[in-house]
Design an enzyme around this catalytic site. Structure first.
Site, mmCIF file in Angstrom:
data_model
loop_
_atom_site.group_PDB
_atom_site.id
_atom_site.type_symbol
_atom_site.label_atom_id
_atom_site.label_comp_id
_atom_site.label_asym_id
_atom_site.label_seq_id
_atom_site.Cartn_x
_atom_site.Cartn_y
_atom_site.Cartn_z
ATOM 1 N N LEU A 1 0.852 -1.129 0.000
ATOM 2 C CA LEU A 1 -0.032 -0.007 -0.144
ATOM 3 C C LEU A 1 0.861 1.230 0.099
ATOM 4 C CD1 LEU A 1 -2.774 1.313 0.229
ATOM 5 C CD2 LEU A 1 -2.690 1.051 2.511
ATOM 6 N N ASP B 1 11.084 3.572 13.107
ATOM 7 C CA ASP B 1 10.332 2.414 13.629
ATOM 8 C C ASP B 1 9.159 3.007 14.414
ATOM 9 O OD1 ASP B 1 9.440 0.521 15.294
ATOM 10 O OD2 ASP B 1 11.561 -0.076 16.132
ATOM 11 N N ILE B 2 7.978 2.624 14.087
ATOM 12 C CA ILE B 2 6.834 3.202 14.633
ATOM 13 C C ILE B 2 6.914 2.445 16.016
ATOM 14 C CG2 ILE B 2 5.327 3.558 12.435
ATOM 15 C CD1 ILE B 2 3.950 1.332 13.155
ATOM 16 N N ALA C 1 2.919 -2.293 9.259
ATOM 17 C CA ALA C 1 2.201 -3.092 10.017
ATOM 18 C C ALA C 1 2.804 -4.568 10.024
ATOM 19 C CB ALA C 1 0.789 -3.561 9.484
ATOM 20 N N TYR C 2 2.640 -5.379 10.999
ATOM 21 C CA TYR C 2 3.141 -6.893 10.791
ATOM 22 C C TYR C 2 1.673 -7.718 10.035
ATOM 23 C CZ TYR C 2 4.996 -11.489 12.419
ATOM 24 O OH TYR C 2 5.392 -12.698 12.308
ATOM 25 N N ASP D 1 -10.370 -7.015 7.471
ATOM 26 C CA ASP D 1 -11.767 -7.896 7.665
ATOM 27 C C ASP D 1 -11.659 -8.851 8.659
ATOM 28 O OD1 ASP D 1 -9.638 -8.905 5.922
ATOM 29 O OD2 ASP D 1 -11.274 -9.891 4.749
ATOM 30 N N TYR E 1 -3.159 -11.985 14.322
ATOM 31 C CA TYR E 1 -3.076 -10.870 13.590
ATOM 32 C C TYR E 1 -4.447 -10.139 13.833
ATOM 33 C CZ TYR E 1 -3.338 -8.036 9.231
ATOM 34 O OH TYR E 1 -3.755 -7.232 8.336
ATOM 35 N N LYS F 1 -4.859 -6.192 15.070
ATOM 36 C CA LYS F 1 -5.344 -5.009 14.354
ATOM 37 C C LYS F 1 -6.783 -4.387 15.113
ATOM 38 C CE LYS F 1 -4.109 -3.736 11.057
ATOM 39 N NZ LYS F 1 -2.998 -2.983 10.687
ATOM 40 N N TRP G 1 -7.781 -8.480 1.766
ATOM 41 C CA TRP G 1 -7.341 -9.248 0.528
ATOM 42 C C TRP G 1 -6.447 -8.246 -0.242
ATOM 43 C CZ3 TRP G 1 -10.981 -13.586 -1.500
ATOM 44 C CH2 TRP G 1 -11.483 -14.482 -0.201
#
Ligand SMILES: NC(=O)c1ccc[n+]([C@@H]2O[C@H](COP(=O)([O-])OP(=O)(O)OC[C@H]3O[C@@H](n4cnc5c(N)ncnc54)[C@H](OP(=O)(O)O)[C@@H]3O)[C@@H](O)[C@H]2O)c1
Length: 285
Positions: A13, A35-36, A59-60, A101, A124, A128, A149
């Protein structure tokens, strides 16, 4: 005009957003070099660069590996998001957080709306959801966009995996009993940019965005083979024939009614988005 910060800019993204925003001035793109999970580094970057909007693409995202590495997954996805939200609150910047999702348990059989209660099945998904809650608690300006996806010509994703398997094999076995919505990262980037112009004083509101139209992973795979010009057969299998560590929702198709109503964003049918992105990918080979 305030500056934009894309975190996780080396991912699928983040790469697409950089392409879409390449002519805009004041866009900062960072990946692991900021590094966030380091709150000081995040606050300093925000202040030094007079950031007005943070788009958190970091993100991981390895859903399988997260089952074996819950602490690291939670650190990146929850602590990282919290640090960005806190820094955004202090700087009166807006945070656009990307969620998934996989916060849902998939027991519904009709499209998931923003009103439906999350009940994640995986490490995961849980991380989130925790990030969503933490951002809302902190109360910075911004929105949370749940997507699904995700794929693009960049990084590692299902479209690229299937296209290369299809070139090498006569047959692939793909699950047909998980229904969702493939999302092209270029389409999601357009939606994010449109939203970024109209955040106003929204704080932690959730919006769903994905490709239009539900399908199974095997439908998606068959369409990829077709677009790639591969003759590889796609054989439908059930999830229990393809054991995985992380449990995925059986149904996680997202309703896009709210994002359309609030921002006028119309999702594109997943098939045409796939055709466009396969063409882009083929040009890159
Ligand atoms: N992929 C999907 O199917 C999907 C579905 C729904 C929602 N989403 C969400 O959409 C967003 C974007 O996903 P994506 O597929 O573009 O992800 P991606 O390709 O995995 O990119 C994530 C980027 O973040 C970087 N990163 C990891 N830890 C970091 C840290 N501590 N600080 C800074 N950067 C860090 C990664 O670097 P390394 O690669 O070096 O670790 C990677 O470049 C994520 O929030 C994800 O949860 C994704």
């Amino acid at each position: 005009m305030r500056n934009i910060w894309i975190t996780g800019a080396g991912g699928q993204l983040g790469t697409e957003l950089q392409i879409k925003l390449k002519r805009r001035k004041g866009v900062y793109a960072t990946d692991l070099e900021v590094d966030i999970c380091n709150s000081e580094a995040v606050s300093r970057f925000m202040a030094d660069n007079r950031i007005g909007i943070v788009i958190n693409c970091a993100a991981y995202t390895n859903v399988e590996a997260a089952e074996d590495n819950p602490d690291l997954c939670r650190k990146v996805n929850v602590l990282g998001a919290k640090n960005l939200a806190q820094a955004a609150l202090e700087a009166d910047a807006a945070l656009i957080q990307i969620s998934t999702d996989y916060v849902f348990d998939g027991l519904k059989t009709t499209p998931y709306t923003e009103q439906d209660s999350p009940a994640p099945l995986s490490v995961y998904g849980a991380s989130k959801k925790e990030a969503e809650d933490a951002i809302r608690d902190i109360g910075c300006r911004g929105v949370i966009i749940r997507t699904a996806w995700l794929y693009s010509p960049f990084g590692k994703n299902f479209m690229k995996t299937m296209a290369s398997l299809g070139a090498a094999r006569e047959e692939v076995r793909v699950v047909c009993d998980q229904i969702g919505s493939p999302t092209a990262a270029d389409s999601l980037s357009d939606a994010i940019i449109k939203i970024s112009h109209n955040i106003g004083d929204r704080r932690g509101e959730i919006f769903h965005f994905s490709g239009e139209g539900p399908c199974s992973w095997s439908d998606f795979a068959a369409a990829i083979m077709h677009c790639a010009g591969n003759r590889c057969r796609v054989v439908d299998i059930k999830s229990d024939e393809y054991p995985q560590k992380a449990t995925r929702p059986k149904y996680s198709y997202l309703s896009k009614a709210l994002i359309k109503q609030e921002f006028g964003i119309e999702a594109e049918p997943w098939q045409s988005a796939l055709e466009r992105n396969m063409k882009r990918y083929k040009r890159m080979l």
